[in-house]
Design a protein around this motif. Structure first.
Motif, PDB file in Angstrom:
ATOM      1  N   LEU A   1     -58.622  41.997  -2.991  1.00  0.00           N
ATOM      2  CA  LEU A   1     -59.167  40.744  -3.504  1.00  0.00           C
ATOM      3  C   LEU A   1     -58.181  39.957  -4.351  1.00  0.00           C
ATOM      4  O   LEU A   1     -58.462  38.818  -4.710  1.00  0.00           O
ATOM      5  CB  LEU A   1     -60.422  41.028  -4.336  1.00  0.00           C
ATOM      6  CG  LEU A   1     -61.580  41.719  -3.615  1.00  0.00           C
ATOM      7  CD1 LEU A   1     -62.716  41.981  -4.597  1.00  0.00           C
ATOM      8  CD2 LEU A   1     -62.074  40.882  -2.455  1.00  0.00           C
ATOM      9  N   VAL A   2     -57.035  40.562  -4.679  1.00  0.00           N
ATOM     10  CA  VAL A   2     -56.106  39.921  -5.618  1.00  0.00           C
ATOM     11  C   VAL A   2     -55.728  38.510  -5.172  1.00  0.00           C
ATOM     12  O   VAL A   2     -55.696  37.568  -5.964  1.00  0.00           O
ATOM     13  CB  VAL A   2     -54.846  40.791  -5.812  1.00  0.00           C
ATOM     14  CG1 VAL A   2     -53.757  40.008  -6.539  1.00  0.00           C
ATOM     15  CG2 VAL A   2     -55.192  42.044  -6.608  1.00  0.00           C
ATOM     16  N   GLY A   3     -55.467  38.352  -3.886  1.00  0.00           N
ATOM     17  CA  GLY A   3     -55.050  37.043  -3.390  1.00  0.00           C
ATOM     18  C   GLY A   3     -56.151  36.004  -3.379  1.00  0.00           C
ATOM     19  O   GLY A   3     -55.884  34.811  -3.214  1.00  0.00           O
ATOM     20  N   THR A   4     -57.406  36.439  -3.550  1.00  0.00           N
ATOM     21  CA  THR A   4     -58.527  35.492  -3.525  1.00  0.00           C
ATOM     22  C   THR A   4     -58.900  34.996  -4.916  1.00  0.00           C
ATOM     23  O   THR A   4     -59.731  34.097  -5.048  1.00  0.00           O
ATOM     24  CB  THR A   4     -59.765  36.131  -2.877  1.00  0.00           C
ATOM     25  OG1 THR A   4     -60.264  37.173  -3.735  1.00  0.00           O
ATOM     26  CG2 THR A   4     -59.425  36.738  -1.518  1.00  0.00           C
TER      27      THR A   4
ATOM     28  N   THR B   1     -62.211  36.853 -16.585  1.00  0.00           N
ATOM     29  CA  THR B   1     -63.518  37.238 -16.049  1.00  0.00           C
ATOM     30  C   THR B   1     -64.185  36.094 -15.297  1.00  0.00           C
ATOM     31  O   THR B   1     -64.897  36.326 -14.316  1.00  0.00           O
ATOM     32  CB  THR B   1     -64.452  37.743 -17.162  1.00  0.00           C
ATOM     33  OG1 THR B   1     -64.497  36.782 -18.229  1.00  0.00           O
ATOM     34  CG2 THR B   1     -63.965  39.070 -17.714  1.00  0.00           C
ATOM     35  N   ALA B   2     -63.954  34.858 -15.731  1.00  0.00           N
ATOM     36  CA  ALA B   2     -64.546  33.712 -15.028  1.00  0.00           C
ATOM     37  C   ALA B   2     -63.921  33.498 -13.655  1.00  0.00           C
ATOM     38  O   ALA B   2     -64.466  32.752 -12.837  1.00  0.00           O
ATOM     39  CB  ALA B   2     -64.398  32.438 -15.867  1.00  0.00           C
ATOM     40  N   SER B   3     -62.800  34.175 -13.388  1.00  0.00           N
ATOM     41  CA  SER B   3     -62.179  34.133 -12.060  1.00  0.00           C
ATOM     42  C   SER B   3     -62.708  35.247 -11.164  1.00  0.00           C
ATOM     43  O   SER B   3     -62.251  35.409 -10.033  1.00  0.00           O
ATOM     44  CB  SER B   3     -60.653  34.241 -12.183  1.00  0.00           C
ATOM     45  OG  SER B   3     -60.114  33.122 -12.860  1.00  0.00           O
ATOM     46  N   GLY B   4     -63.628  36.055 -11.690  1.00  0.00           N
ATOM     47  CA  GLY B   4     -64.218  37.131 -10.911  1.00  0.00           C
ATOM     48  C   GLY B   4     -63.556  38.481 -11.087  1.00  0.00           C
ATOM     49  O   GLY B   4     -63.889  39.438 -10.388  1.00  0.00           O
ATOM     50  N   ILE B   5     -62.611  38.571 -12.025  1.00  0.00           N
ATOM     51  CA  ILE B   5     -61.892  39.825 -12.251  1.00  0.00           C
ATOM     52  C   ILE B   5     -62.607  40.608 -13.345  1.00  0.00           C
ATOM     53  O   ILE B   5     -62.833  40.085 -14.437  1.00  0.00           O
ATOM     54  CB  ILE B   5     -60.428  39.547 -12.646  1.00  0.00           C
ATOM     55  CG1 ILE B   5     -59.728  38.779 -11.524  1.00  0.00           C
ATOM     56  CG2 ILE B   5     -59.699  40.847 -12.946  1.00  0.00           C
ATOM     57  CD1 ILE B   5     -58.318  38.357 -11.856  1.00  0.00           C
ATOM     58  N   PRO B   6     -62.960  41.863 -13.087  1.00  0.00           N
ATOM     59  CA  PRO B   6     -63.709  42.641 -14.083  1.00  0.00           C
ATOM     60  C   PRO B   6     -62.924  42.822 -15.379  1.00  0.00           C
ATOM     61  O   PRO B   6     -61.697  42.916 -15.373  1.00  0.00           O
ATOM     62  CB  PRO B   6     -63.931  43.999 -13.400  1.00  0.00           C
ATOM     63  CG  PRO B   6     -63.737  43.743 -11.940  1.00  0.00           C
ATOM     64  CD  PRO B   6     -62.731  42.636 -11.844  1.00  0.00           C
TER      65      PRO B   6
ATOM     66  N   GLY C   1     -51.565  37.823 -12.688  1.00  0.00           N
ATOM     67  CA  GLY C   1     -50.670  36.737 -12.292  1.00  0.00           C
ATOM     68  C   GLY C   1     -51.291  35.351 -12.336  1.00  0.00           C
ATOM     69  O   GLY C   1     -50.675  34.381 -11.872  1.00  0.00           O
ATOM     70  N   LEU C   2     -52.473  35.196 -12.932  1.00  0.00           N
ATOM     71  CA  LEU C   2     -53.163  33.902 -12.902  1.00  0.00           C
ATOM     72  C   LEU C   2     -52.551  32.870 -13.848  1.00  0.00           C
ATOM     73  O   LEU C   2     -52.666  31.672 -13.601  1.00  0.00           O
ATOM     74  CB  LEU C   2     -54.653  34.092 -13.195  1.00  0.00           C
ATOM     75  CG  LEU C   2     -55.438  34.817 -12.102  1.00  0.00           C
ATOM     76  CD1 LEU C   2     -56.916  34.899 -12.465  1.00  0.00           C
ATOM     77  CD2 LEU C   2     -55.263  34.150 -10.748  1.00  0.00           C
TER      78      LEU C   2
END
Length: 250
Positions: free
Chosen positions: A75-78, A27-32, A107-108
């Motif tokens: 947005l995945v690549g960002t 979530t801290a990477s911006g992913i819901p 994939g993070l």
């Protein structure tokens, strides 16, 4: 701070840490967060039907439109690893064996640099042809609204619609036995950012604790149904918790 010091002591003593991660890690990477209170699945339960193997078979072109929208594929690549992902990579860089079993499909963990990762629910980073088995990466998937296989199947182009490499509702989990096998090798269980609601992933802590007798740590923003089986439990923002733990690491 006593709890964080206790966690750090257990991490310092461990040689092979088994890490179970969920949406809260990203979530801290911006992913819901898809599963926690107010998450995407809670907002619209029909998404489970649209993200099912049944719907893919029935309406594959519309499936791909909805899939790309729900998972915000543009947005995945960002997205980039955050300090929680990097914390696990740093432990590995210090010489500890880190084996990650993740519910996340972003994939993070790979991008952060960890080397042993079981993508329990698959990955957004690729798709596979159901007919010939050819695999395609994210750039190919995003090149058209509906990705088709362009490989040869025999002497003619295959042309089948690709299926994403995530576990859809109705699909079988294929990585559970592999996950248990890697738990057999560990000496500490660290669970982060997961509600432990989804089966059979939520059986893994029971296996690690009851069958393998691993000491265990749980860090999650909210309570889980399995809090009581862990040795140490903290309900806090993961980034803050990791910051406190790092103060006591060797």
């Amino acid at each position: 701070m006593t709890l964080y010091k206790n966690m750090a002591t257990r991490i310092n003593q461990a040689q092979h840490i088994i890490v179970l991660t969920g949406a809260g890690v990203s979530t801290a990477s911006g992913i819901p967060d898809f599963r926690s209170s107010g998450g995407i699945w809670e907002q619209d339960r029909s998404r489970e039907y649209y993200m099912s193997s049944e719907y893919f078979q029935k309406e594959p072109e519309d499936f791909w439109r909805k899939y790309k929208a729900i998972f915000q594929m543009k947005l995945v690549g960002t997205y980039h690893p955050n300090n929680v992902h990097l914390f696990l990579q740093q432990l590995e860089a210090k010489g500890k064996k880190i084996s990650i079993i993740t519910q996340n499909v972003d994939g993070l963990h790979e991008r952060a640099g960890n080397t042993t990762i079981i993508n329990y629910h698959g990955t957004l980073q690729s798709a596979t042809c159901p007919t010939c088995g050819t695999s395609y990466g994210l750039s190919y998937i995003m090149n058209s609204e509906t990705p088709y296989c362009n490989d040869l199947y025999g002497s003619t182009p295959c042309g089948d619609i690709l299926k994403p490499d995530i576990v859809l509702f109705g699909d079988s989990i294929t990585e559970h036995d592999k996950a248990e096998a890697i738990i057999d090798q560990g000496d500490l269980l660290l669970v982060m950012g997961t509600s432990l609601f989804v089966m059979p992933f939520n059986f893994l802590p029971d296996y690690a604790i009851y069958q393998r007798s691993l000491p265990s740590i749980l860090i999650n923003r909210e309570e889980t149904m399995k809090d009581n089986i862990f040795d140490v439990v903290v309900h806090d923002d993961l980034s803050k918790a990791i910051h406190h733990i790092q103060r006591f690491l060797q």
